[in-house]
Motif scaffolding. Sequence first.
Motif, mmCIF file in Angstrom:
data_model
loop_
_atom_site.group_PDB
_atom_site.id
_atom_site.type_symbol
_atom_site.label_atom_id
_atom_site.label_comp_id
_atom_site.label_asym_id
_atom_site.label_seq_id
_atom_site.Cartn_x
_atom_site.Cartn_y
_atom_site.Cartn_z
ATOM 1 N N LEU A 1 70.635 -13.735 -18.828
ATOM 2 C CA LEU A 1 69.930 -14.070 -17.506
ATOM 3 C C LEU A 1 70.542 -14.731 -16.452
ATOM 4 C CD1 LEU A 1 67.063 -14.515 -16.109
ATOM 5 C CD2 LEU A 1 66.826 -16.578 -17.002
ATOM 6 N N TYR A 2 71.344 -15.890 -16.927
ATOM 7 C CA TYR A 2 72.020 -16.461 -15.812
ATOM 8 C C TYR A 2 73.290 -15.818 -15.124
ATOM 9 C CZ TYR A 2 69.064 -20.607 -15.989
ATOM 10 O OH TYR A 2 67.901 -21.387 -15.526
ATOM 11 N N ARG A 3 73.911 -14.921 -16.179
ATOM 12 C CA ARG A 3 75.048 -14.105 -15.820
ATOM 13 C C ARG A 3 74.428 -13.163 -14.909
ATOM 14 N NH1 ARG A 3 77.089 -9.355 -14.562
ATOM 15 N NH2 ARG A 3 79.207 -9.197 -14.948
ATOM 16 N N ALA A 4 73.066 -12.390 -15.146
ATOM 17 C CA ALA A 4 72.699 -11.469 -14.009
ATOM 18 C C ALA A 4 72.125 -12.125 -12.723
ATOM 19 C CB ALA A 4 71.493 -10.517 -14.858
ATOM 20 N N LEU A 5 71.584 -13.273 -12.623
ATOM 21 C CA LEU A 5 71.449 -14.252 -11.436
ATOM 22 C C LEU A 5 72.435 -14.353 -10.643
ATOM 23 C CD1 LEU A 5 68.671 -16.538 -12.905
ATOM 24 C CD2 LEU A 5 68.315 -14.427 -11.544
ATOM 25 N N VAL A 6 73.641 -14.999 -11.372
ATOM 26 C CA VAL A 6 74.759 -15.248 -10.349
ATOM 27 C C VAL A 6 75.504 -13.976 -9.959
ATOM 28 C CG1 VAL A 6 77.077 -16.165 -10.650
ATOM 29 C CG2 VAL A 6 75.275 -17.406 -11.879
ATOM 30 N N GLN A 7 75.232 -13.033 -10.554
ATOM 31 C CA GLN A 7 76.059 -11.596 -10.330
ATOM 32 C C GLN A 7 75.264 -10.990 -9.187
ATOM 33 O OE1 GLN A 7 78.566 -9.627 -11.096
ATOM 34 N NE2 GLN A 7 78.117 -8.093 -9.617
ATOM 35 N N ASN A 8 73.683 -11.124 -9.026
ATOM 36 C CA ASN A 8 72.878 -10.854 -7.889
ATOM 37 C C ASN A 8 73.090 -11.598 -6.745
ATOM 38 O OD1 ASN A 8 71.970 -8.655 -9.358
ATOM 39 N ND2 ASN A 8 70.212 -10.061 -10.080
ATOM 40 N N MET A 9 73.658 -13.070 -6.899
ATOM 41 C CA MET A 9 73.706 -14.125 -5.761
ATOM 42 C C MET A 9 75.270 -13.507 -5.107
ATOM 43 S SD MET A 9 72.756 -17.324 -7.641
ATOM 44 C CE MET A 9 73.654 -18.437 -6.367
ATOM 45 N N VAL A 10 76.332 -12.915 -5.990
ATOM 46 C CA VAL A 10 77.485 -12.685 -5.508
ATOM 47 C C VAL A 10 77.356 -11.259 -4.575
ATOM 48 C CG1 VAL A 10 79.798 -11.776 -5.968
ATOM 49 C CG2 VAL A 10 78.844 -14.003 -7.112
#
Length: 178
Positions: free
Chosen positions: A67-76
């Motif tokens: 989840l947090y990997r996907a959230l950080v990727q979406n932020m970038v």
Amino acid sequence: MSRIGKLPISIPDKVKVNLTGCTLSVQGPKGALSQEINPLVSVEISGNTVVIKRSSDEKTVRALHGLYRALVQNMVVGVTQGYEKALEVIGVGYKAIMKGRDVEVSVGFSSPRLFKCPENVKVACEGTNKIRISGCDKKLVGQVAANIRKIRPPEPYKGKGIKYADEYIKRKVGKATA
């Protein structure tokens, strides 16, 4: 190991990533975003990559890892390219126009509905039947599009209402041909 969680996130040149306590902030040309990170997951920033690591192998921690990997990727991606959703207003007499920063939608009710747009999202009406929502926060862009669509969802008989541009509406046969 999570298939999504183990992948490193590459940081483009124009993007700055900061970790302060449990808050990860990402700044780029399109804007700035921040996300609270659960203590069960750790974030390592090295050079131009971000790696998310988990503390244990429990089921909830494994879920948070991806989840947090996907959230950080979406932020970038959001601060570099941005996100966009397109809506279409379909129906005779149905239209959408801008009133300052807000959208006024006339979709068959006795009075037009006024949708107040949040600050971090840009909403533009192209003609009277297309609405384009854009911004750097994927969640907020999707939520604004869903809230506008909720004013008058498309109905299955004639397809009248507000729909996503890429949405397929499964049509029903009326009672006259049944």
